[in-house]
Design a protein around this motif. Sequence first.
Motif, PDB file in Angstrom:
ATOM      1  N   MET A 269     -24.680  32.014  49.364  1.00 29.49           N
ATOM      2  CA  MET A 269     -22.879  32.608  48.835  1.00 29.49           C
ATOM      3  C   MET A 269     -22.675  32.093  48.408  1.00 29.49           C
ATOM      4  N   ASN A 270     -21.910  32.241  46.992  1.00 29.45           N
ATOM      5  CA  ASN A 270     -21.787  31.306  46.034  1.00 29.45           C
ATOM      6  C   ASN A 270     -20.102  31.256  45.810  1.00 29.45           C
ATOM      7  N   THR A 271     -19.434  32.190  46.349  1.00 26.32           N
ATOM      8  CA  THR A 271     -18.192  32.276  46.007  1.00 26.32           C
ATOM      9  C   THR A 271     -17.380  32.286  47.683  1.00 26.32           C
ATOM     10  N   ARG A 272     -16.211  31.574  47.567  1.00 30.38           N
ATOM     11  CA  ARG A 272     -15.102  31.516  48.815  1.00 30.38           C
ATOM     12  C   ARG A 272     -14.959  32.712  49.635  1.00 30.38           C
ATOM     13  N   GLN A 273     -14.867  34.120  48.890  1.00 28.69           N
ATOM     14  CA  GLN A 273     -14.811  34.915  49.837  1.00 28.69           C
ATOM     15  C   GLN A 273     -16.330  35.789  49.909  1.00 28.69           C
ATOM     16  N   GLU A 274     -17.250  35.260  49.526  1.00 26.25           N
ATOM     17  CA  GLU A 274     -18.835  35.290  50.305  1.00 26.25           C
ATOM     18  C   GLU A 274     -18.555  35.272  51.508  1.00 26.25           C
ATOM     19  N   VAL A 275     -18.376  33.383  50.926  1.00 27.65           N
ATOM     20  CA  VAL A 275     -18.466  33.073  52.778  1.00 27.65           C
ATOM     21  C   VAL A 275     -17.588  32.993  53.535  1.00 27.65           C
ATOM     22  N   LEU A 276     -16.029  33.534  53.555  1.00 27.63           N
ATOM     23  CA  LEU A 276     -15.451  34.257  54.393  1.00 27.63           C
ATOM     24  C   LEU A 276     -15.646  35.146  55.542  1.00 27.63           C
ATOM     25  N   ASP A 277     -16.702  36.419  54.097  1.00 28.14           N
ATOM     26  CA  ASP A 277     -16.559  36.945  55.124  1.00 28.14           C
ATOM     27  C   ASP A 277     -17.805  37.542  55.687  1.00 28.14           C
ATOM     28  N   PHE A 278     -18.736  36.258  55.446  1.00 30.60           N
ATOM     29  CA  PHE A 278     -20.036  35.745  56.197  1.00 30.60           C
ATOM     30  C   PHE A 278     -19.609  35.588  57.562  1.00 30.60           C
ATOM     31  N   VAL A 279     -18.488  34.910  57.461  1.00 29.54           N
ATOM     32  CA  VAL A 279     -18.148  33.958  58.885  1.00 29.54           C
ATOM     33  C   VAL A 279     -17.443  34.826  59.278  1.00 29.54           C
ATOM     34  N   HIS A 280     -16.582  36.044  59.151  1.00 28.56           N
ATOM     35  CA  HIS A 280     -15.836  36.405  60.026  1.00 28.56           C
ATOM     36  C   HIS A 280     -16.297  37.783  60.608  1.00 28.56           C
ATOM     37  N   ASN A 281     -17.497  38.274  59.330  1.00 30.74           N
ATOM     38  CA  ASN A 281     -18.331  39.634  59.707  1.00 30.74           C
ATOM     39  C   ASN A 281     -19.522  39.414  59.175  1.00 30.74           C
ATOM     40  N   GLY A 282     -20.276  38.429  59.779  1.00 31.96           N
ATOM     41  CA  GLY A 282     -21.739  38.156  59.601  1.00 31.96           C
ATOM     42  C   GLY A 282     -22.358  38.166  60.474  1.00 31.96           C
ATOM     43  N   HIS A 283     -21.567  38.100  61.741  1.00 39.19           N
ATOM     44  CA  HIS A 283     -22.579  38.907  63.391  1.00 39.19           C
ATOM     45  C   HIS A 283     -22.785  40.402  62.972  1.00 39.19           C
ATOM     46  N   GLN A 284     -21.626  40.869  62.416  1.00 38.36           N
ATOM     47  CA  GLN A 284     -22.343  42.487  62.495  1.00 38.36           C
ATOM     48  C   GLN A 284     -23.531  43.027  61.607  1.00 38.36           C
ATOM     49  N   HIS A 285     -23.683  42.118  60.702  1.00 42.38           N
ATOM     50  CA  HIS A 285     -24.785  41.780  59.728  1.00 42.38           C
ATOM     51  C   HIS A 285     -26.298  41.362  59.835  1.00 42.38           C
ATOM     52  N   TYR A 286     -26.492  40.028  60.792  1.00 41.23           N
ATOM     53  CA  TYR A 286     -27.241  39.368  61.205  1.00 41.23           C
ATOM     54  C   TYR A 286     -27.485  38.960  62.255  1.00 41.23           C
ATOM     55  N   LEU A 287     -28.174  38.871  63.389  1.00 43.42           N
ATOM     56  CA  LEU A 287     -28.537  38.403  64.362  1.00 43.42           C
ATOM     57  C   LEU A 287     -28.374  36.941  64.517  1.00 43.42           C
ATOM     58  N   PRO A 288     -26.626  37.277  65.543  1.00 43.64           N
ATOM     59  CA  PRO A 288     -26.028  35.619  65.881  1.00 43.64           C
ATOM     60  C   PRO A 288     -27.316  35.079  66.020  1.00 43.64           C
ATOM     61  N   HIS A 289     -28.298  34.729  67.719  1.00 43.57           N
ATOM     62  CA  HIS A 289     -28.672  33.717  68.076  1.00 43.57           C
ATOM     63  C   HIS A 289     -30.206  33.877  67.255  1.00 43.57           C
ATOM     64  N   LEU A 290     -30.350  33.982  66.093  1.00 40.98           N
ATOM     65  CA  LEU A 290     -31.947  34.114  66.118  1.00 40.98           C
ATOM     66  C   LEU A 290     -31.614  33.161  64.207  1.00 40.98           C
ATOM     67  N   SER A 291     -32.302  32.621  63.695  1.00 42.63           N
ATOM     68  CA  SER A 291     -32.471  32.415  62.515  1.00 42.63           C
ATOM     69  C   SER A 291     -34.102  31.716  61.994  1.00 42.63           C
ATOM     70  N   ILE A 292     -33.751  31.245  60.924  1.00 43.88           N
ATOM     71  CA  ILE A 292     -35.180  30.768  60.170  1.00 43.88           C
ATOM     72  C   ILE A 292     -34.325  29.610  59.662  1.00 43.88           C
ATOM     73  N   ASP A 293     -35.385  28.369  59.795  1.00 43.10           N
ATOM     74  CA  ASP A 293     -35.397  27.194  59.111  1.00 43.10           C
ATOM     75  C   ASP A 293     -36.754  26.841  57.901  1.00 43.10           C
ATOM     76  N   CYS A 294     -36.701  26.516  56.854  1.00 40.50           N
ATOM     77  CA  CYS A 294     -37.515  26.917  55.674  1.00 40.50           C
ATOM     78  C   CYS A 294     -38.586  25.228  55.612  1.00 40.50           C
ATOM     79  N   VAL A 295     -39.353  25.331  55.589  1.00 37.05           N
ATOM     80  CA  VAL A 295     -40.180  23.885  55.292  1.00 37.05           C
ATOM     81  C   VAL A 295     -40.925  24.204  53.882  1.00 37.05           C
ATOM     82  N   ILE A 296     -40.514  23.927  52.974  1.00 41.38           N
ATOM     83  CA  ILE A 296     -40.185  24.551  51.876  1.00 41.38           C
ATOM     84  C   ILE A 296     -41.818  22.882  51.159  1.00 41.38           C
ATOM     85  N   PHE A 297     -42.705  23.183  50.978  1.00 44.58           N
ATOM     86  CA  PHE A 297     -44.064  22.262  50.255  1.00 44.58           C
ATOM     87  C   PHE A 297     -44.057  22.561  49.047  1.00 44.58           C
TER      88      PHE A 297
END
Length: 262
Positions: free
Chosen positions: A1-29
């Motif tokens: 998310m590179n712009t303020r509008q993208e962040v705001l859309d994610f905050v307000h509408n992200g639960h419609q596009h993403y699973l709210p209780h499940l995330s991925i953490d990456c260990v990049i070696f």
Amino acid sequence: MNTRQEVLDFVHNGHQHYLPHLSIDCVIFGYHAHQLKILLIRHHGHEKWSLPGGYIARNETLTQSAHRILAEKTQLSNLFLQQFYVFGDSATRMNRIETHDTHNTTYAKVGVALGENHWLSERTLSIGYYALVDYLNVVVTPDLLVDAYCWQEVTDVPALDFDHNEIVQKALMTLRAQLYQQPIGYNLLAEKFTLPEIHALYEAILGRQFDRRNFRKKLLTLGLIRQLEERRKIGPHRSPYLYEFDPENYQKALEEGAVLAQ
């Protein structure tokens, strides 16, 4: 998310596009100068570093999400990516107040204060993936909510946000356990390499020295590398043979699971 509008859309509408209780953490070696390192980021307003990650889109599989997140963070694709654990038992993940306060610190950059029942403040389970990347090819994409990033040697990882130290340790343990069961190294070395170079890589991953005498035989038996006619001239009387990974056998090992006894 590179712009303020993208962040705001994610905050307000992200639960419609993403699973709210499940995330991925990456260990990049990444591997550089005979050191095994991991990629860390620091979110806005935070003193501690953390792992890159993201949420799982509703129309994606877990693997698709992991590859997308990795590509967004590094600009690399078709990498060795391994799921290794699910994290949800730590006190940090159980503490909704701490999670709420942490997110508010991050999103303050765009002038957003999350309510206590906001979807980003809910308890979240994390699926851990580790990736192996060519350190020199990684291009970290700027993110509005990330103030900095760094490569940190695995032997000197500081105290991280959330339960990310536990995730790093579990990823490292898994990587070491799979070193002789998976074709580790394909994305960590140059296209052509010497035996001392791949030996040094394995020592960096294991965090210890080991006998070189049977090393070449083990790797050749597995069929993951092949010796070339080409040599590298290092100096007088020093022209070691070069080796390369065998792509066909490498892919076969990924699909079927390769085993190489120590």
